[in-house]
Design a protein around this motif. Structure first.
Motif, short mmCIF file in Angstrom:
data_model
loop_
_atom_site.label_atom_id
_atom_site.label_comp_id
_atom_site.label_asym_id
_atom_site.label_seq_id
_atom_site.Cartn_x
_atom_site.Cartn_y
_atom_site.Cartn_z
N ALA A 35 0.57 -1.32 0.15
CA ALA A 35 0.20 -0.03 -0.22
C ALA A 35 0.87 1.22 0.10
CB ALA A 35 -0.88 -0.05 1.24
N GLY A 49 -3.38 8.22 6.07
CA GLY A 49 -3.36 6.82 5.81
C GLY A 49 -2.15 6.12 5.87
N MET A 53 -0.91 2.90 7.80
CA MET A 53 -0.20 1.81 7.14
C MET A 53 1.22 1.40 7.94
SD MET A 53 -1.97 0.33 4.95
CE MET A 53 -3.38 0.42 3.95
N GLU A 98 -6.09 2.27 4.39
CA GLU A 98 -6.70 1.96 3.09
C GLU A 98 -7.71 2.98 2.88
OE1 GLU A 98 -9.21 -1.06 0.10
OE2 GLU A 98 -8.16 -1.84 2.15
N THR A 99 -8.64 3.20 3.75
CA THR A 99 -9.70 4.06 3.61
C THR A 99 -9.28 5.54 3.50
OG1 THR A 99 -10.96 2.73 5.10
CG2 THR A 99 -11.89 5.08 4.56
N PHE A 102 -7.14 5.67 -0.30
CA PHE A 102 -7.68 5.22 -1.50
C PHE A 102 -9.34 5.46 -1.33
CE2 PHE A 102 -4.03 2.27 -0.88
CZ PHE A 102 -3.14 3.05 -1.87
N THR A 104 -11.34 3.23 -0.25
CA THR A 104 -11.81 1.82 -0.26
C THR A 104 -11.34 0.98 1.10
OG1 THR A 104 -9.66 0.91 -1.25
CG2 THR A 104 -11.52 1.76 -2.69
N GLN A 105 -11.94 0.04 1.29
CA GLN A 105 -11.87 -0.90 2.30
C GLN A 105 -11.84 -2.53 1.80
OE1 GLN A 105 -14.53 -0.42 5.56
NE2 GLN A 105 -13.54 1.48 6.27
N TYR A 106 -10.79 -2.84 0.66
CA TYR A 106 -10.84 -4.27 0.08
C TYR A 106 -10.22 -4.97 1.35
CZ TYR A 106 -12.14 -2.12 -4.29
OH TYR A 106 -12.90 -1.64 -5.33
N SER A 107 -9.40 -4.40 2.09
CA SER A 107 -8.52 -5.32 2.86
C SER A 107 -9.23 -5.71 4.30
CB SER A 107 -7.41 -4.35 3.55
OG SER A 107 -7.61 -3.24 4.02
#
Length: 338
Positions: A35, A49, A53, A98-99, A102, A104-107
């Motif tokens: 990421a 973010g 990470m 990630e939120t 990007f 998003t919350q794919y993880s």
């Protein structure tokens, strides 16, 4: 005493647990690095973010370092709570990172890793603690996506409930199947170590459990070998069903005269072994004589008697198996009529 079954969480389970944790935290570290290497996205706060990470990576590194220490300083379960907290923190930090990076919350699916690990390996109290932590984390994740995500849900409370339900049910299912598997393993192990006719331990239980009973105040362990006299004649005269009943009678009498921590086994055929903590040989002889009298007086015994030989050793024993064989040889040598 019934033969003691070893816990299903032995050395093999310890290694599996370590490997699962290494894979989990190694993957978490890899996701954090990936990421950070990707170009920035449309997230609301890229700097925050990236910081989250980095925190995710540091949690994973700390957990891996803890695992290395745990491998050297067993048992691993001493580190269960710190590892669980690190796993939950790393998961939450990664998803929120990630939120903000990007949108998003794919993880988010990494929350399942924590749930399955806890349900599969941790004590029950920590499994339920993780379920609570997981619900809080999922609610916070969904709320943050509603506030800062690129595609916020319309009703974040409903989305949090729908998201949390499969994760919680997965944890409950894994915990249930783990419990059933452990119960089956214990039942199978008990069956392997138990004589089916008497319910006492068998030869395997004797050799595996000898030397593990609590010490007596004097540090002495007594070995009593019992043999039903002229047992072949019982079978020939009354039949094998009556012979089996006589064997069960002796097993019952042994239970009546044994202490709760004693080891009682059927060594084979009409031979039995009784391992007990003793203060001195005279006291042990008195207990054995009382057992022999009690057995002879039982109507079910068909006027059958039992011979006994004893030997005493001191604990602790460097090699219990060798000590057991040596004690048996002493009984045979010192009790020629046995």
């Amino acid at each position: 005493m019934a033969p003691r079954s070893p816990s299903p969480s032995g050395m093999d389970r310890h290694l599996v647990k370590v490997r699962v944790l290494v894979m989990f935290f190694g993957a978490g570290l890899g996701l954090a690095v990936l990421a950070l290497l990707l170009p920035g996205g449309p997230g609301a706060a890229p700097a925050l973010g990236k910081a989250l990470m980095v925190g995710n990576g540091l949690c994973s590194l700390s957990a891996l370092a803890l695992l290395i220490r745990a491998r050297r300083q067993k048992p691993l379960n001493r580190f269960d709570l710190p590892l669980l907290l690190l796993a939950q923190t790393a998961t939450l930090g990664g998803v929120l990172g990630e939120t903000f990076l990007f949108g998003t919350q794919y993880s988010f699916m990494t929350q399942l890793w924590v749930t399955v690990f806890a349900a599969g390996f941790l004590p029950r109290r920590l499994v339920w603690a993780q379920q609570g932590l997981g619900l809080i984390s999922i609610t916070l994740m969904v709320w943050m996506r509603a506030q800062y995500g690129a595609t916020p849900p319309r009703l974040w409370v409903v989305d949090a409930l729908v998201t949390a339900l499969p994760v919680v049910l997965t944890g409950v299912a894994v915990a249930y199947f783990r419990g059933e598997a452990e119960r089956e393993a214990l039942a199978l192990e008990a069956a392997v170590r138990t004589d089916p006719l008497t319910g006492l331990g068998n030869r395997r239980a004797l050799f595996e459990s000898f030397g593990t009973s609590p010490f007596s105040p004097s540090g002495r362990t007594g070995l009593v070998m019992l043999d039903i006299d002229h047992f072949k004649g019982v079978n020939d005269r009354y039949g094998h069903a009556e012979g089996d009943r006589v064997i069960r009678v002796l097993a019952d009498v042994m239970r009546e005269h044994a202490a709760p921590q004693d080891l009682l086994t059927r060594h084979g055929g009409e031979e039995f072994v009784w391992v007990t903590a003793v203060s001195d040989e005279e006291a042990l002889l008195a207990r054995v004589d009382a057992l022999r009298v009690s057995f002879a007086q039982r109507a079910e015994a068909l006027d059958v008697t039992v011979s006994a030989g004893i030997a005493v050793t001191y604990q602790p024993m460097d090699d219990p198996a060798s000590s057991l064989l040596a004690l048996q040889k002493r009984v045979w040598a010192e009790s020629p009529g046995f």
